[in-house]
Design a protein around this motif. Sequence first.
Motif, short mmCIF file in Angstrom:
data_model
loop_
_atom_site.label_atom_id
_atom_site.label_comp_id
_atom_site.label_asym_id
_atom_site.label_seq_id
_atom_site.Cartn_x
_atom_site.Cartn_y
_atom_site.Cartn_z
N ASP A 92 60.05 19.45 32.36
CA ASP A 92 61.31 18.60 31.75
C ASP A 92 62.25 19.41 31.37
O ASP A 92 62.11 20.65 31.40
N ASP A 123 58.95 8.97 30.58
CA ASP A 123 59.90 9.66 31.07
C ASP A 123 59.35 10.57 29.44
O ASP A 123 59.89 10.29 28.47
N LEU A 124 59.83 11.63 29.18
CA LEU A 124 60.20 12.88 27.60
C LEU A 124 61.17 11.37 26.83
O LEU A 124 60.95 11.30 25.97
N TYR A 143 54.85 18.37 29.30
CA TYR A 143 55.83 17.91 30.29
C TYR A 143 56.85 19.48 30.46
O TYR A 143 58.51 19.29 30.08
#
Length: 169
Positions: free
Chosen positions: A104, A82-83, A101
Motif C-alpha cells: 500500500d 482496502d486500507l 499492507y
Amino acid sequence: MRVYGVIGWKNAGKTSLMERLVAEITRRGFTVSTVKHVHHDVDLDQPGKDSHRHRAAGASEVVLASAHRFALMREHRGREPDLPEVLARMAPVDLILVEGYKRDAHAKIEVFRREAGHDLIQPGDALVRAVATDTALEPLPVPLLDLNNTAQIADFILAEVGLGAGLAL
C-alpha cells in the motif's frame, strides 16, 4: 490522519516491534491505534452466541459492548476492504501504526532479519523510509535502524509523521 507502516516478511519480528512501538509511543503521551493485515478469516465470535446469531441472521455490523471495551464486527460480504476504507472507520488518534499492507501507498519501516530467509523489500519500494534490522547490511539509500533500539525507531517514526519526540512522561 498520521499513518505509518511496519512491514517485512513472515517471522521477521514485525509484531514484536509493533508491540514495543505502541508501548514506547504511548509512554511519550501520544494516542496510538493499530491495524494488522491478516491473510485468514477473522472471527471474534462463537457459533451459538447471541452476537454470532445476529451476524448469521444478516446484520451488517454487530457491536459487543462491556464496561471496559467494545468490539465492532462488520460483515463486508464481498471483497476485502482496502486500507483507506479500514482507516476511515477508525477513531481519531495521534498515530495509526499499520502492520502489513506492505504494497500500500504509505510510509513504512521494513523489519529485516536475514534468518527469516527473504530478500529486502526496500530496494523495490520507495515508500520504505528505513530498515530496522539486527543484521549487518550493505549501505542502502535509506537509514538502517537497530531493530533492538525501540526508542530510536520511535524517534524516527515520530519525526517522519511530524510529532517530534513527544512528552517523555
